[in-house]
Design an enzyme around this catalytic site. Structure first.
Site, PDB file in Angstrom:
ATOM      1  N   CYS A 163       0.860  -1.179  -0.163  1.00  0.00           N
ATOM      2  CA  CYS A 163       0.015   0.069  -0.185  1.00  0.00           C
ATOM      3  C   CYS A 163       0.935   1.098   0.052  1.00  0.00           C
ATOM      4  CB  CYS A 163      -0.957   0.223   1.299  1.00  0.00           C
ATOM      5  SG  CYS A 163      -0.157   0.097   2.805  1.00  0.00           S
ATOM      6  N   LEU A 164       0.439   2.194   0.540  1.00  0.00           N
ATOM      7  CA  LEU A 164       1.221   3.444   0.409  1.00  0.00           C
ATOM      8  C   LEU A 164       2.219   3.743   1.792  1.00  0.00           C
ATOM      9  CD1 LEU A 164       1.895   6.355  -0.953  1.00  0.00           C
ATOM     10  CD2 LEU A 164       0.300   7.346   0.367  1.00  0.00           C
TER      11      LEU A 164
END
Length: 95
Positions: free
Chosen positions: A76-77
């Site tokens: 994810c980020l």
């Protein structure tokens, strides 16, 4: 076993048979780009996706559905959503 990977470790892993699932939202992937050969399954869809019929999974994500023993990497980020994704997958019996 779960652990964090560096990008270089991920690149090396991608040379093997590992499924890389990016759990960011679709708009984030469109805005920021994707890591090559990853598939995007937003976190909100993941539990449902991992319980799909394999044929349905392939139609929706254009990728063979992982078996419960296949190597899977989530990204994810910042790492929060991928940890949640990992917990979901493990609760569904993925090793």
């Amino acid at each position: 076993a779960s652990r964090s990977l560096s990008y270089q470790e991920l690149k090396d892993l991608k040379k093997t048979n590992v499924l890389h699932i990016d759990v960011r939202e679709r708009w984030e992937v469109e805005r920021s780009g994707k890591i090559p050969e990853s598939i995007n399954i937003p976190l909100g869809e993941l539990v449902e996706a991992l319980q799909m019929d394999p044929t349905e999974f392939k139609e929706q994500y254009n990728q063979k559905m992982p078996s419960k023993s296949d190597p899977v990497v989530f990204s994810c980020l910042a790492g929060t959503r991928s940890k949640q994704a990992l917990a979901f997958a493990m609760s569904l019996g993925f090793s």
